[in-house]
Write an enzyme that holds these catalytic residues in place. Structure first.
Site, mmCIF file in Angstrom:
data_model
loop_
_atom_site.group_PDB
_atom_site.id
_atom_site.type_symbol
_atom_site.label_atom_id
_atom_site.label_comp_id
_atom_site.label_asym_id
_atom_site.label_seq_id
_atom_site.Cartn_x
_atom_site.Cartn_y
_atom_site.Cartn_z
ATOM 1 N N ASP A 93 8.257 -0.647 -14.411
ATOM 2 C CA ASP A 93 7.434 -1.853 -14.219
ATOM 3 C C ASP A 93 6.602 -2.144 -15.470
ATOM 4 O O ASP A 93 6.452 -3.297 -15.881
ATOM 5 C CB ASP A 93 6.500 -1.676 -13.011
ATOM 6 C CG ASP A 93 7.267 -1.665 -11.698
ATOM 7 O OD1 ASP A 93 8.370 -2.244 -11.655
ATOM 8 O OD2 ASP A 93 6.769 -1.065 -10.724
ATOM 9 N N GLY A 146 15.396 5.151 -19.344
ATOM 10 C CA GLY A 146 14.522 6.320 -19.191
ATOM 11 C C GLY A 146 14.128 6.905 -20.532
ATOM 12 O O GLY A 146 13.795 6.188 -21.473
ATOM 13 N N ALA A 166 0.882 -1.159 0.000
ATOM 14 C CA ALA A 166 0.000 0.000 0.000
ATOM 15 C C ALA A 166 0.924 1.215 0.000
ATOM 16 O O ALA A 166 1.787 1.338 0.868
ATOM 17 C CB ALA A 166 -0.866 -0.004 1.249
ATOM 18 N N LYS A 212 15.888 7.948 -22.713
ATOM 19 C CA LYS A 212 16.823 7.555 -23.785
ATOM 20 C C LYS A 212 16.440 6.196 -24.382
ATOM 21 O O LYS A 212 17.076 5.730 -25.311
ATOM 22 C CB LYS A 212 18.253 7.509 -23.243
ATOM 23 C CG LYS A 212 18.835 8.909 -22.966
ATOM 24 C CD LYS A 212 20.257 8.826 -22.466
ATOM 25 C CE LYS A 212 20.260 8.417 -21.007
ATOM 26 N NZ LYS A 212 21.556 8.145 -20.428
ATOM 27 N N SER A 215 -1.879 4.240 -14.289
ATOM 28 C CA SER A 215 -1.340 4.642 -15.596
ATOM 29 C C SER A 215 -1.021 3.456 -16.502
ATOM 30 O O SER A 215 -0.470 3.633 -17.588
ATOM 31 C CB SER A 215 -0.073 5.472 -15.395
ATOM 32 O OG SER A 215 0.959 4.676 -14.841
ATOM 33 N N ALA A 223 3.040 -6.272 -7.724
ATOM 34 C CA ALA A 223 1.624 -5.999 -8.027
ATOM 35 C C ALA A 223 1.513 -5.102 -9.262
ATOM 36 O O ALA A 223 0.637 -5.316 -10.109
ATOM 37 C CB ALA A 223 0.947 -5.356 -6.818
HETATM 38 N N1 LIG Z 1 9.985 10.582 -20.859
HETATM 39 C C1 LIG Z 1 9.688 9.406 -21.436
HETATM 40 N N2 LIG Z 1 9.050 9.375 -22.624
HETATM 41 C C2 LIG Z 1 8.732 8.198 -23.227
HETATM 42 N N3 LIG Z 1 9.055 6.998 -22.709
HETATM 43 C C3 LIG Z 1 9.705 6.972 -21.529
HETATM 44 C C4 LIG Z 1 10.051 8.160 -20.816
HETATM 45 N N4 LIG Z 1 10.684 7.813 -19.665
HETATM 46 C C5 LIG Z 1 10.725 6.466 -19.656
HETATM 47 N N5 LIG Z 1 10.151 5.957 -20.768
HETATM 48 C C6 LIG Z 1 10.030 4.555 -21.161
HETATM 49 O O1 LIG Z 1 9.956 3.766 -19.987
HETATM 50 C C7 LIG Z 1 11.015 2.811 -19.984
HETATM 51 C C8 LIG Z 1 11.416 2.542 -18.556
HETATM 52 O O2 LIG Z 1 11.739 3.759 -17.919
HETATM 53 P P1 LIG Z 1 12.978 3.910 -16.929
HETATM 54 O O3 LIG Z 1 14.226 3.617 -17.671
HETATM 55 O O4 LIG Z 1 12.841 5.248 -16.289
HETATM 56 O O5 LIG Z 1 12.712 2.715 -15.918
HETATM 57 P P2 LIG Z 1 13.081 2.619 -14.370
HETATM 58 O O6 LIG Z 1 14.276 3.459 -14.056
HETATM 59 O O7 LIG Z 1 13.136 1.178 -14.035
HETATM 60 O O8 LIG Z 1 11.772 3.291 -13.823
HETATM 61 P P3 LIG Z 1 11.078 3.345 -12.401
HETATM 62 O O9 LIG Z 1 11.123 4.798 -12.035
HETATM 63 O O10 LIG Z 1 9.692 2.881 -12.711
HETATM 64 O O11 LIG Z 1 11.853 2.444 -11.480
HETATM 65 C C9 LIG Z 1 12.099 3.411 -20.851
HETATM 66 O O12 LIG Z 1 12.959 2.410 -21.372
HETATM 67 C C10 LIG Z 1 11.271 4.102 -21.934
HETATM 68 O O13 LIG Z 1 10.885 3.179 -22.938
HETATM 69 K K LIG Z 2 2.803 7.030 -14.485
#
Ligand SMILES: Nc1ncnc2c1ncn2[C@@H]1O[C@H](COP(=O)(O)OP(=O)(O)OP(=O)(O)O)[C@@H](O)[C@H]1O
Ligand SMILES: [K+]
Length: 375
Positions: free
Chosen positions: A313, A281, A69, A283, A352, A99
């Site tokens: 996730d 992210g 939660a 990139k 989302s 989850a």
């Molecule tokens: N600004 C953005 N615009 C479009 N796609 C995005 C953006 N940010 C993230 N993504 C997509 O989401 C995927 C996963 O994001 P990220 O690399 O931030 O994962 P993470 O660091 O594991 O995230 P979390 O914050 O959920 O732990 C990226 O590989 C990309 O495909």
């Molecule tokens: K979100």
């Protein structure tokens, strides 16, 4: 969109149109994909009529992991020691990496089991409701009396800073010494098993080894606790999915440039993992298969970046769904990038998670604009 569907002869073919039809499955409480339809300008539509193949694409995704939660409080500033402050607003939402990933798979209309633990309390019921609403099968969700449902207190400050306290609760305590036989059976029938690092390593190891023995691919999302990953776990994993900072922590190597990332990934290969699914992210992402050229995938532009919570996730779970359903590795990357781009357009994590039709529309719009999602 370049997606791939597997035909009866076992070859992968590029398709310009890939669509899914759905059947209401009373056992799963949600629509499930019943087949992939293949059509291109040159080839008339063909369907995956082979029962063996369609049985495989309908194999469930089994997510083993945490449920929390998440208690969000909006505050002007953090309280000092001994001080009480009033929050401007607050709400409690279902979350936890396990989850979230299970709900993502369920929302994508793939048959999904969640194997995890909650306490016998109101937070547990909140999580159950969210999973049920997400179309996730709850047969393997255990309620334990030894611990409260895991929860996180997320303190949000006006400048966007987040301070988080996590209480592991039933995610970390109350697991049996040896995992229940019926839980291991579910793993053995899965298309893919998806793990994260928010439950004890010894539990992840038992599930990963059971999957490996049954020939079921295991994806480990490296998110969760920050300690080293035990060798036994790494050896049972097919795909390890870290983000840049997790890769840096796991290898002790820099990950600023793509060359540095490549060297860090090679270290992961030496640690025993053949495939690394790296999240980068905005990139994008990349999939490294030992001995092969990396597959790189640009992020698919979001119409507006509202909140990136849950993007990782969503990406990992959507990749896993696409893998079960027989897409090529490149197709899996594209599908995951489209799902994650939709996720960042909406506030919250579970709120989302996109539906399958929205993901397919996003992929089609990328095609229509003549852009290649990969680079
Ligand atoms: N600004 C953005 N615009 C479009 N796609 C995005 C953006 N940010 C993230 N993504 C997509 O989401 C995927 C996963 O994001 P990220 O690399 O931030 O994962 P993470 O660091 O594991 O995230 P979390 O914050 O959920 O732990 C990226 O590989 C990309 O495909
Ligand atoms: K979100």
């Amino acid at each position: 969109m370049r997606a791939f569907s597997q035909l009866q002869n076992g070859h992968f073919c590029t398709s310009s149109l890939l669509s899914f039809c759905f059947s209401a499955d009373p056992n799963h409480g949600s629509n499930v994909p019943c087949r992939l339809t293949f059509a291109s300008a040159a080839t008339p539509a063909a369907t995956l009529s082979s029962s063996a193949v369609s049985a495989d694409i309908n194999k469930p995704l089994v997510v083993v992991g945490s449920a929390n939660a998440d208690i969000y409080v909006e505050i002007d500033r953090l309280p000092k020691q001994g001080e009480t402050v009033a929050a401007r607003d607050g709400q409690t939402l279902a979350g936890g990496k396990g989850a979230n990933q299970a709900c993502c798979s369920g929302r994508l209309a793939h048959p999904t089991y969640f194997v995890g633990q909650i306490g016998d309390d109101a937070h547990g019921r909140l999580i159950e409701d969210a999973l049920r609403l997400g179309g996730v099968r709850l047969d393997r969700l255990a309620r334990v009396v030894a611990a409260p449902t895991g929860f996180a207190v997320v303190m949000l400050e006006p400048d966007g800073q987040n301070s988080i306290i996590i209480i592991g609760g039933a995610n970390m305590r109350g697991w049996p010494e040896k995992v229940r036989g019926e839980d291991l059976e579910i793993v053995a029938t899965a298309g893919v098993v998806l793990l994260q690092r928010e439950i004890p390593d010894r539990i992840n190891i038992q599930f990963a080894e059971a999957a490996k023995n049954a020939g079921v691919p295991v994806i480990l999302d490296a998110g969760g606790v920050e300690g080293p990953i035990p060798d036994e776990l790494l050896k049972a994993v097919d795909i390890l999915s870290p983000n840049e900072s997790e890769l840096e922590r796991l290898t002790g190597m820099p990950t600023e440039t793509f060359d540095e990332i490549t060297l860090a990934v090679m270290k992961c290969h030496e640690m025993g993992v053949k495939k690394i699914l790296l999240k980068l992210g905005s990139k994008g992402s990349a999939l490294f298969v030992e001995g092969e050229k990396a597959l790189r995938q640009a992020a698919i532009p979001a119409s507006e970046v509202v909140d990136t919570t849950g993007a990782g996730d969503t990406f990992t779970a959507a990749f896993a769904v696409a893998l079960v359903e027989g897409l090529s590795l490149k197709g899996c990357l594209e599908f995951a990038a489209a799902a994650a781009s939709l996720c960042v357009e909406v506030k919250g994590a579970i709120a989302s998670l996109p539906e399958r039709t929205a993901v397919l529309e996003r992929l089609q719009s990328v095609d229509a604009k003549g852009r290649h999602a990969s680079y």
